[in-house]
Design an enzyme around this catalytic site. Structure first.
Site, PDB file in Angstrom:
ATOM      1  N   TYR A   1      22.475   1.606  10.905  1.00 26.62           N
ATOM      2  CA  TYR A   1      21.750   0.787   9.942  1.00 26.62           C
ATOM      3  C   TYR A   1      22.397  -0.597   9.756  1.00 26.62           C
ATOM      4  O   TYR A   1      22.020  -1.555  10.392  1.00 26.62           O
ATOM      5  CB  TYR A   1      21.531   1.508   8.583  1.00 26.62           C
ATOM      6  CG  TYR A   1      20.366   0.849   7.892  1.00 26.62           C
ATOM      7  CD1 TYR A   1      19.089   1.394   7.959  1.00 26.62           C
ATOM      8  CD2 TYR A   1      20.508  -0.395   7.277  1.00 26.62           C
ATOM      9  CE1 TYR A   1      17.995   0.734   7.426  1.00 26.62           C
ATOM     10  CE2 TYR A   1      19.431  -1.073   6.743  1.00 26.62           C
ATOM     11  CZ  TYR A   1      18.178  -0.495   6.803  1.00 26.62           C
ATOM     12  OH  TYR A   1      17.101  -1.162   6.286  1.00 26.62           O
TER      13      TYR A   1
ATOM     14  N   ASP B   1      -3.110  -8.537   9.292  1.00 26.97           N
ATOM     15  CA  ASP B   1      -1.745  -8.830   9.715  1.00 26.97           C
ATOM     16  C   ASP B   1      -1.098  -9.938   8.875  1.00 26.97           C
ATOM     17  O   ASP B   1      -1.434 -11.115   9.024  1.00 26.97           O
ATOM     18  CB  ASP B   1      -1.763  -9.220  11.197  1.00 26.97           C
ATOM     19  CG  ASP B   1      -0.366  -9.442  11.741  1.00 26.97           C
ATOM     20  OD1 ASP B   1       0.608  -9.123  11.015  1.00 26.97           O
ATOM     21  OD2 ASP B   1      -0.244  -9.930  12.878  1.00 26.97           O
TER      22      ASP B   1
ATOM     23  N   LEU C   1       7.279  -5.859   3.464  1.00 24.82           N
ATOM     24  CA  LEU C   1       6.702  -5.426   4.734  1.00 24.82           C
ATOM     25  C   LEU C   1       7.716  -4.588   5.508  1.00 24.82           C
ATOM     26  O   LEU C   1       8.905  -4.893   5.508  1.00 24.82           O
ATOM     27  CB  LEU C   1       6.318  -6.631   5.596  1.00 24.82           C
ATOM     28  CG  LEU C   1       5.267  -7.597   5.041  1.00 24.82           C
ATOM     29  CD1 LEU C   1       5.072  -8.759   6.006  1.00 24.82           C
ATOM     30  CD2 LEU C   1       3.955  -6.897   4.776  1.00 24.82           C
ATOM     31  N   ALA C   2       7.242  -3.541   6.139  1.00 29.09           N
ATOM     32  CA  ALA C   2       8.065  -2.783   7.096  1.00 29.09           C
ATOM     33  C   ALA C   2       7.169  -2.565   8.300  1.00 29.09           C
ATOM     34  O   ALA C   2       6.142  -1.891   8.184  1.00 29.09           O
ATOM     35  CB  ALA C   2       8.514  -1.466   6.502  1.00 29.09           C
TER      36      ALA C   2
ATOM     37  N   SER D   1       0.783  -1.244   0.000  1.00 26.50           N
ATOM     38  CA  SER D   1       0.000   0.000   0.000  1.00 26.50           C
ATOM     39  C   SER D   1       0.812   1.290   0.000  1.00 26.50           C
ATOM     40  O   SER D   1       0.266   2.356  -0.295  1.00 26.50           O
ATOM     41  CB  SER D   1      -0.935  -0.009   1.212  1.00 26.50           C
ATOM     42  OG  SER D   1      -0.185  -0.205   2.398  1.00 26.50           O
ATOM     43  N   THR D   2       2.068   1.226   0.387  1.00 30.00           N
ATOM     44  CA  THR D   2       2.903   2.443   0.402  1.00 30.00           C
ATOM     45  C   THR D   2       4.332   2.078  -0.023  1.00 30.00           C
ATOM     46  O   THR D   2       4.661   0.898  -0.172  1.00 30.00           O
ATOM     47  CB  THR D   2       2.970   3.074   1.829  1.00 30.00           C
ATOM     48  OG1 THR D   2       3.399   2.068   2.748  1.00 30.00           O
ATOM     49  CG2 THR D   2       1.638   3.630   2.279  1.00 30.00           C
TER      50      THR D   2
HETATM   51  P1  NAI Z   1       6.498   1.451   4.016  1.00 27.95           P
HETATM   52  O1  NAI Z   1       6.294   1.765   5.457  1.00 27.95           O
HETATM   53  O2  NAI Z   1       6.251   2.529   3.028  1.00 27.95           O
HETATM   54  O3  NAI Z   1       5.546   0.188   3.599  1.00 27.95           O
HETATM   55  C1  NAI Z   1       5.317  -0.891   4.449  1.00 27.95           C
HETATM   56  C2  NAI Z   1       4.158  -1.739   3.938  1.00 27.95           C
HETATM   57  O4  NAI Z   1       3.998  -2.856   4.821  1.00 27.95           O
HETATM   58  C3  NAI Z   1       2.796  -1.033   3.907  1.00 27.95           C
HETATM   59  O5  NAI Z   1       2.067  -1.479   2.798  1.00 27.95           O
HETATM   60  C4  NAI Z   1       2.113  -1.535   5.192  1.00 27.95           C
HETATM   61  O6  NAI Z   1       0.678  -1.507   5.144  1.00 27.95           O
HETATM   62  C5  NAI Z   1       2.633  -2.958   5.211  1.00 27.95           C
HETATM   63  N1  NAI Z   1       2.591  -3.593   6.532  1.00 27.95           N
HETATM   64  C6  NAI Z   1       3.239  -3.236   7.663  1.00 27.95           C
HETATM   65  N2  NAI Z   1       2.968  -4.106   8.651  1.00 27.95           N
HETATM   66  C7  NAI Z   1       2.147  -5.048   8.136  1.00 27.95           C
HETATM   67  C8  NAI Z   1       1.520  -6.214   8.645  1.00 27.95           C
HETATM   68  N3  NAI Z   1       1.702  -6.625   9.903  1.00 27.95           N
HETATM   69  N4  NAI Z   1       0.717  -6.912   7.830  1.00 27.95           N
HETATM   70  C9  NAI Z   1       0.493  -6.533   6.542  1.00 27.95           C
HETATM   71  N5  NAI Z   1       1.087  -5.456   5.995  1.00 27.95           N
HETATM   72  C10 NAI Z   1       1.895  -4.718   6.788  1.00 27.95           C
HETATM   73  O7  NAI Z   1       7.956   0.849   3.913  1.00 27.95           O
HETATM   74  P2  NAI Z   1       9.081   0.843   2.766  1.00 27.95           P
HETATM   75  O8  NAI Z   1      10.103   1.864   3.078  1.00 27.95           O
HETATM   76  O9  NAI Z   1       8.478   0.784   1.422  1.00 27.95           O
HETATM   77  O10 NAI Z   1       9.781  -0.558   3.091  1.00 27.95           O
HETATM   78  C11 NAI Z   1       9.483  -1.752   2.405  1.00 27.95           C
HETATM   79  C12 NAI Z   1      10.720  -2.630   2.434  1.00 27.95           C
HETATM   80  O11 NAI Z   1      11.765  -1.973   1.694  1.00 27.95           O
HETATM   81  C13 NAI Z   1      11.261  -2.879   3.846  1.00 27.95           C
HETATM   82  O12 NAI Z   1      11.752  -4.175   3.934  1.00 27.95           O
HETATM   83  C14 NAI Z   1      12.410  -1.879   3.931  1.00 27.95           C
HETATM   84  O13 NAI Z   1      13.375  -2.241   4.867  1.00 27.95           O
HETATM   85  C15 NAI Z   1      12.936  -1.935   2.506  1.00 27.95           C
HETATM   86  N6  NAI Z   1      13.787  -0.822   2.096  1.00 27.95           N
HETATM   87  C16 NAI Z   1      13.424   0.479   2.319  1.00 27.95           C
HETATM   88  C17 NAI Z   1      14.288   1.511   1.978  1.00 27.95           C
HETATM   89  C18 NAI Z   1      13.934   2.960   2.220  1.00 27.95           C
HETATM   90  O14 NAI Z   1      14.818   3.804   2.158  1.00 27.95           O
HETATM   91  N7  NAI Z   1      12.693   3.286   2.460  1.00 27.95           N
HETATM   92  C19 NAI Z   1      15.591   1.252   1.332  1.00 27.95           C
HETATM   93  C20 NAI Z   1      15.822  -0.153   1.042  1.00 27.95           C
HETATM   94  C21 NAI Z   1      14.961  -1.139   1.448  1.00 27.95           C
END
Ligand code: NAI
Length: 398
Positions: free
Chosen positions: A244, A120, A148-149, A59-60
């Site tokens: 990190y 979840d 997932l994050a 979703s994000t």
């Molecule tokens: P975000 O916070 O934008 O997205 C997280 C997503 O996980 C959302 O869709 C949320 O609804 C979902 N979510 C969270 N808990 C949940 C649960 N219990 N059940 C179902 N859905 C759940 O995070 P982002 O930044 O896009 O991160 C995604 C991945 O990318 C992570 O593994 C992060 O470590 C990795 N990443 C992020 C970077 C960054 O700079 N933002 C860089 C490199 C990797």
């Protein structure tokens, strides 16, 4: 209802439906424009012209961008899982809820299958629900994206709750850090995590749940022949390493990366393969709360923009699924590297040079701060010049 941007301790608590529509539409438009002129206005990272994908964390951030690229760039049918708060008549939803509504509306308009389950993803119940839906409506999936994050996970076997922490490991870490609200650089000292905190962070953000997903989907016969799965990681430079890569979150990411051979074993029978893509540091809801990282990102963005190397979430995911993923461009460490531009020697040399001139009490330049704030505001549907935020909006309909 008038919805204003409310930020508390650097975390935005509200989301604007119209702005989230703009955010999601902009990402879709980027992909559609990038694909214009290709055969059928699509590109084909899969042998199938109509692949099916499951996106966990859809979703994000990176998950949403991945889903958009697969749908609008590759014509994929997608099933998504997210954990978002739905709206009430007088309370706005979380941004991902609005993003998903807009995504589903536009994907359905293109004739693509798109369903999203909110709940979840760490639970057995969600795994069962997803497997059932795949069997009933998609047959099998060709790709499982794990994006997932989360700060917390309940172990589905023991019922124990684990909370991740963002801390250094081994010793305390003192560094410069940015207060995005004021633009002021301060000094933070982060105390070292204890063993339990390291373990808990690995439980939440490591590879265990990814493994459970693939194992379960495989046993349920939900993975197509040659299916692939991919998760996202981050490494980054020495500047952020104590918090990190060498910190608690880095230990979790290393665990995630170590899961790849186990997944390959599970999927060997269907000739399936697992990947980890190391993505670029970007402003997302998850990364904005990591200490030190916002300051690094503001400097990194300036340099990457000057060099014409900057990419947003959607640009990263477009390049991943157009080039590196289909060509299986894994490097010596076994990982796909979408952080290639970020980690370029000249980029990092300049980051280090600027970092060395920073000091406590300094206020970061307006342009850089504005960029960080705007990117963060956009994630919640705020900061768009085209939107009149004084106007009444319906929180139930983006
Ligand atoms: P975000 O916070 O934008 O997205 C997280 C997503 O996980 C959302 O869709 C949320 O609804 C979902 N979510 C969270 N808990 C949940 C649960 N219990 N059940 C179902 N859905 C759940 O995070 P982002 O930044 O896009 O991160 C995604 C991945 O990318 C992570 O593994 C992060 O470590 C990795 N990443 C992020 C970077 C960054 O700079 N933002 C860089 C490199 C990797």
């Amino acid at each position: 209802m008038i919805i204003e941007e409310k930020v508390l301790h650097g975390v935005c608590l509200t989301a604007h439906p119209t702005g989230c529509r703009t955010y999601t539409t902009d990402e879709i438009t980027f992909v559609e424009d990038a694909c214009k002129g290709l055969e059928g206005d699509r590109y084909k990272p899969f042998e199938k012209t109509h692949p099916k994908a499951l996106v966990l964390g859809c979703s994000t951030g990176y998950g949403l961008s991945s889903r958009i690229v697969l749908s609008f760039g590759c014509g994929a049918d997608t099933l998504g899982v997210s954990f978002e708060r739905s709206p009430k008549k007088n309370r706005c939803a979380t941004p991902g809820w609005y993003n998903t509504k807009v995504f589903e509306e536009k994907a359905a308009h293109e004739g693509l299958y798109c369903k999203t389950l909110d709940g979840d993803a760490f639970s057995d119940a969600m795994k069962q629900q997803v497997a059932q839906l795949i069997k009933e409506e998609l047959g099998k999936v060709d790709l499982v994206i794990y994006s997932l994050a989360s700060p917390v996970r309940i172990d589905p076997v023991t019922g124990e709750t684990y909370k991740s922490v963002l801390k250094p490991v081994g010793k305390d870490f003192t560094s410069l850090s940015l207060d995005p609200a004021t633009g002021q650089i301060g000094q933070v000292t982060l105390s070292a995590a204890d063993e339990k905190q390291v373990e808990a962070t690995i439980k939440v953000m490591g590879g265990e749940d990814w493994l459970l997903w693939i194992d379960y989907l495989s046993k349920q016969g939900c993975l197509a022949d040659g299916a692939k799965t991919i998760a996202y990681s981050y490494i980054g430079p020495n500047i952020t390493a104590p918090i990190y890569r060498n910190g608690t979150i880095g230990q979790a990411k290393k665990d995630l990366e170590r899961t790849v051979p186990k997944l390959n074993g599970i999927m060997a029978g269907i000739d399936g393969k697992a990947y980890v893509s190391v993505n670029k540091a970007l402003v997302t809801r998850a990364s904005a709360v990591i200490p030190v990282v916002p300051l690094y990102i503001t400097i990194l963005y300036r340099i990457m923009k000057q060099k014409g190397l900057h990419e947003s979430c959607i640009e990263q995911m477009y390049r991943l699924y157009r080039d590196k993923f289909p060509a299986e461009m894994v490097e010596e460490d076994g990982l796909l590297h979408m952080d290639d531009f970020e980690m370029q020697q000249d980029v990092q040399d300049e980051v280090r040079k600027i970092w060395a001139t920073l000091h406590e009490g300094q206020v970061i330049g307006d342009e850089e701060l504005e960029q960080f704030r705007t990117d963060y505001a956009h994630l919640h549907g705020f900061g768009y010049r085209t939107i009149d935020y004084g106007k009444d909006v319906d929180p139930l309909n983006p």
